[in-house]
Design an enzyme around this catalytic site. Sequence first.
Site, PDB file in Angstrom:
ATOM      1  N   ARG A   1       0.862  -1.184   0.000  1.00 35.49           N
ATOM      2  CA  ARG A   1       0.000   0.000   0.000  1.00 35.49           C
ATOM      3  C   ARG A   1       0.901   1.237   0.000  1.00 35.49           C
ATOM      4  O   ARG A   1       0.826   2.076   0.893  1.00 35.49           O
ATOM      5  CB  ARG A   1      -0.901   0.007   1.229  1.00 35.49           C
ATOM      6  CG  ARG A   1      -2.008  -1.030   1.185  1.00 35.49           C
ATOM      7  CD  ARG A   1      -2.735  -1.058   2.500  1.00 35.49           C
ATOM      8  NE  ARG A   1      -3.911  -1.912   2.454  1.00 35.49           N
ATOM      9  CZ  ARG A   1      -4.598  -2.293   3.516  1.00 35.49           C
ATOM     10  NH1 ARG A   1      -4.218  -1.888   4.711  1.00 35.49           N
ATOM     11  NH2 ARG A   1      -5.648  -3.067   3.405  1.00 35.49           N
TER      12      ARG A   1
ATOM     13  N   GLN B   1       7.001  -4.291   4.083  1.00 34.13           N
ATOM     14  CA  GLN B   1       7.051  -5.744   3.952  1.00 34.13           C
ATOM     15  C   GLN B   1       6.530  -6.222   2.600  1.00 34.13           C
ATOM     16  O   GLN B   1       6.316  -7.420   2.399  1.00 34.13           O
ATOM     17  CB  GLN B   1       6.235  -6.400   5.076  1.00 34.13           C
ATOM     18  CG  GLN B   1       6.684  -5.989   6.472  1.00 34.13           C
ATOM     19  CD  GLN B   1       5.934  -6.715   7.572  1.00 34.13           C
ATOM     20  OE1 GLN B   1       6.534  -7.388   8.393  1.00 34.13           O
ATOM     21  NE2 GLN B   1       4.621  -6.580   7.604  1.00 34.13           N
TER      22      GLN B   1
ATOM     23  N   ASN C   1       7.539 -10.359   4.664  1.00 33.26           N
ATOM     24  CA  ASN C   1       6.187 -10.112   5.149  1.00 33.26           C
ATOM     25  C   ASN C   1       5.910 -10.949   6.394  1.00 33.26           C
ATOM     26  O   ASN C   1       5.726 -12.166   6.317  1.00 33.26           O
ATOM     27  CB  ASN C   1       5.172 -10.435   4.056  1.00 33.26           C
ATOM     28  CG  ASN C   1       3.749 -10.127   4.495  1.00 33.26           C
ATOM     29  OD1 ASN C   1       3.528  -9.363   5.439  1.00 33.26           O
ATOM     30  ND2 ASN C   1       2.780 -10.708   3.809  1.00 33.26           N
TER      31      ASN C   1
ATOM     32  N   ASP D   1      -1.575   2.670  11.663  1.00 31.27           N
ATOM     33  CA  ASP D   1      -1.850   1.950  10.423  1.00 31.27           C
ATOM     34  C   ASP D   1      -1.428   2.774   9.211  1.00 31.27           C
ATOM     35  O   ASP D   1      -1.621   4.001   9.181  1.00 31.27           O
ATOM     36  CB  ASP D   1      -3.334   1.619  10.324  1.00 31.27           C
ATOM     37  CG  ASP D   1      -3.631   0.177  10.707  1.00 31.27           C
ATOM     38  OD1 ASP D   1      -2.675  -0.602  10.862  1.00 31.27           O
ATOM     39  OD2 ASP D   1      -4.806  -0.174  10.855  1.00 31.27           O
TER      40      ASP D   1
ATOM     41  N   ASP E   1      -2.752   2.731   6.213  1.00 31.05           N
ATOM     42  CA  ASP E   1      -3.843   3.211   5.379  1.00 31.05           C
ATOM     43  C   ASP E   1      -4.868   4.036   6.147  1.00 31.05           C
ATOM     44  O   ASP E   1      -5.933   4.359   5.626  1.00 31.05           O
ATOM     45  CB  ASP E   1      -4.548   2.037   4.701  1.00 31.05           C
ATOM     46  CG  ASP E   1      -5.107   1.026   5.692  1.00 31.05           C
ATOM     47  OD1 ASP E   1      -4.687   1.041   6.862  1.00 31.05           O
ATOM     48  OD2 ASP E   1      -5.958   0.210   5.284  1.00 31.05           O
TER      49      ASP E   1
ATOM     50  N   ASP F   1      -3.275  -7.083  18.877  1.00 28.95           N
ATOM     51  CA  ASP F   1      -3.567  -5.927  19.725  1.00 28.95           C
ATOM     52  C   ASP F   1      -4.355  -6.326  20.969  1.00 28.95           C
ATOM     53  O   ASP F   1      -4.113  -5.813  22.072  1.00 28.95           O
ATOM     54  CB  ASP F   1      -4.315  -4.839  18.941  1.00 28.95           C
ATOM     55  CG  ASP F   1      -5.482  -5.374  18.121  1.00 28.95           C
ATOM     56  OD1 ASP F   1      -5.813  -6.575  18.237  1.00 28.95           O
ATOM     57  OD2 ASP F   1      -6.065  -4.588  17.343  1.00 28.95           O
TER      58      ASP F   1
ATOM     59  N   HIS G   1     -10.452   4.940   9.214  1.00 26.90           N
ATOM     60  CA  HIS G   1      -9.930   3.669   8.709  1.00 26.90           C
ATOM     61  C   HIS G   1     -11.050   2.935   7.986  1.00 26.90           C
ATOM     62  O   HIS G   1     -12.221   3.077   8.333  1.00 26.90           O
ATOM     63  CB  HIS G   1      -9.423   2.823   9.890  1.00 26.90           C
ATOM     64  CG  HIS G   1      -8.607   1.629   9.491  1.00 26.90           C
ATOM     65  ND1 HIS G   1      -9.180   0.467   9.037  1.00 26.90           N
ATOM     66  CD2 HIS G   1      -7.264   1.418   9.482  1.00 26.90           C
ATOM     67  CE1 HIS G   1      -8.224  -0.416   8.766  1.00 26.90           C
ATOM     68  NE2 HIS G   1      -7.062   0.137   9.022  1.00 26.90           N
TER      69      HIS G   1
END
Length: 690
Positions: A239, A268, A297, A324, A326, A436, A460
């Site tokens: 991304r 990654q 990755n 994050d 994105d 998390d 998000h």
Amino acid sequence: MAVNTSKTARTSNKSRAAHHANAAVPGVVDWEVVNRVVFPTSDEDMTMPLYAIEWTRPKLDEDVVNPFADFYSLDFGAMNESELRRLLNGNKRPIANTSDAVFTVTGRTAITIPTGQHASFCTYFNAFPASYWRRWTPVRSVRFTAQVKGAGALVLMRSTGRGLLHPVEAIPVDSPQAFTEVSVEMGMDGLLDGGFFWFDAKSTDTSALHIADACWEVPTAQRPNDLHPFSIAITTFNRPSYCLRQLRAIASNADVRARLDTIYCTDQGTNHVCDQPGFDETANELGTQLTYIQQANLGGSGGFSRGMYETLKAGTSAHTLLLDDDAISEPESIIRAVQFADYCSTPTIVGGGMLHLDNRTVMYAQGERIDMREMRMFPAVGAEYNHDYAQFPLRDCPKLHRRFNVDFNGWWLCLIPTACMKQIGLSMPAFIKFDDIEYGLRAKEHGFHTVSLPGVAVWHQAWHDKDPGRTWEEYFNNRNRWVCALLHAEKPSPIMAYQMAYGDANLGLRFIYSGIKLRHIALRDVMRGPQYMLDTVHTQLNTVRELRKGFSDTDLKPNLTDFPEAKAEFEPHAVPKSKAAVQKECFKVVLKSLISRTDGTHDERPAIAVPAKDATWHAFQGQSSVLVTSADGNSASWCRRNNPLFRKQFMRGLYLSKEFFKRWDRLAAEYKAANIASVEHWEQIFRNPR
């Protein structure tokens, strides 16, 4: 007490800091800005209700003052049409008014209230979360300051944990020519259960009211520790444009840069961020504040763990912010989280909420907790998922004024103290899912609490366009869930066994036999022990992808025309029933599927076409094969009923769950002793790429 001083507006942070640098002056309190009142400078039409709204007369609901109001059910059978209409109309709420007629945003920290208008800043991003500061920090007083010009009044307001609103002080404004500073100090009393501070602003009928640089300040003498820099960990996988956008947003934020040590950007993927147009310029702008890392990755847990690991190795940051790639950040959120952590009485994990990217005023979750009996996530007590602040602003939602206690915070934005990482380690090698959650539970067991701080959030992509059961993610979701249970649940509960069987049945009734297989392999792998989890962290994704092949539900095609046309199109016609009745119906459908030999594997065309939204077990009931689109709308699969296979898989699941619970005590001891999230284990993983 309100204080007015005739000075021109100060817009720079440096001049504000200099004005409040009075620590060396006897008897003068040194104040630090910790919450600026800010406004959006882009996407205002989609996000403004999170910042400012039109003032309306508050409405006092019965349940706010009467704790028994929710004890009794309504007798709809005795209710006539007029009574029902009054009930519904009493709770109608228009979308919050943020039109230019009410106010006009003139800058990041500036707003104008036109003649005769009234605005409120009791909003998600601009109400000060006073009860959280009262609970988690030693701060016992705050100061509101603002620059004002024109004529009107500011009214300082506060709320209680039950959502009752109280005016604190009205500050008249009559300064037609120049900006004037107003200041009010407020005590932090009556906030143990919850409560916010904010201000409302009203112009006169003959003059507009201009407000700039409004903020909330706390005494620096009440800060327990010296200031230290923090680092940011961003992990990305193919991304690159999103990640570069995140880097640019940080690079342009002077407040964040002033406290930032470095950004550990762990790439990654195979489509690298460093190859994006504009990366070199952003990297040069950040300079030593960017550390760009390429590695294999290892999923989100591996990417974030790399940033945490590098932070520990450098030894210069007090916190690491997991962010994050994105997500779109409200830039103020980052510095608010850091400054709140500065003042926490003990090292504390500080997280934020997740707003929907496709519906910007809807909060997916502000804070969550775990039911250890079934290892499932729920909103914090009193909270809810998917709250729309445009329709139900903070000011008009008493339940949101309660202070929420949480078990963990999603890693879309989460600030973790270095002291915590030193003591409990990094993320477990989960690849994705439950990393998390497990970290929050582990931290809590070691005395590190998590605070999901209102006014801190990112936008998000929401989960409604995802269906993990139909992807390789089902393996990691289940494996990591049960590893988390072994690490933190005292003993297995009957509801865990039910959840295992329910999960298999849910997929089986939708003909997702590949998902059932992945669930079983996940449980088998958990029983292999912690060393297997460590040994396969580099390879398990490819293994899982291979294991999914060969099922009709995994034969994805990009176009509906790639399949024979379905005989019919699904039309929802379910009759509403009680929850107990729906469960009873579901059990009957499961039983029928287990004893029937219905087989749709030889169908020449799908019996019915079902859109992703309606792809529940109801739509598949009685069908031999179903053409169903994916949750993201990019593909479709022709899922075929195979009841003999389902029966075999279901019995296999019961056997595996029985074995798992039989071995629970031994497995729990093994996973706890292995310390799979240790820095040493991760160091070996990073040094030995495969």
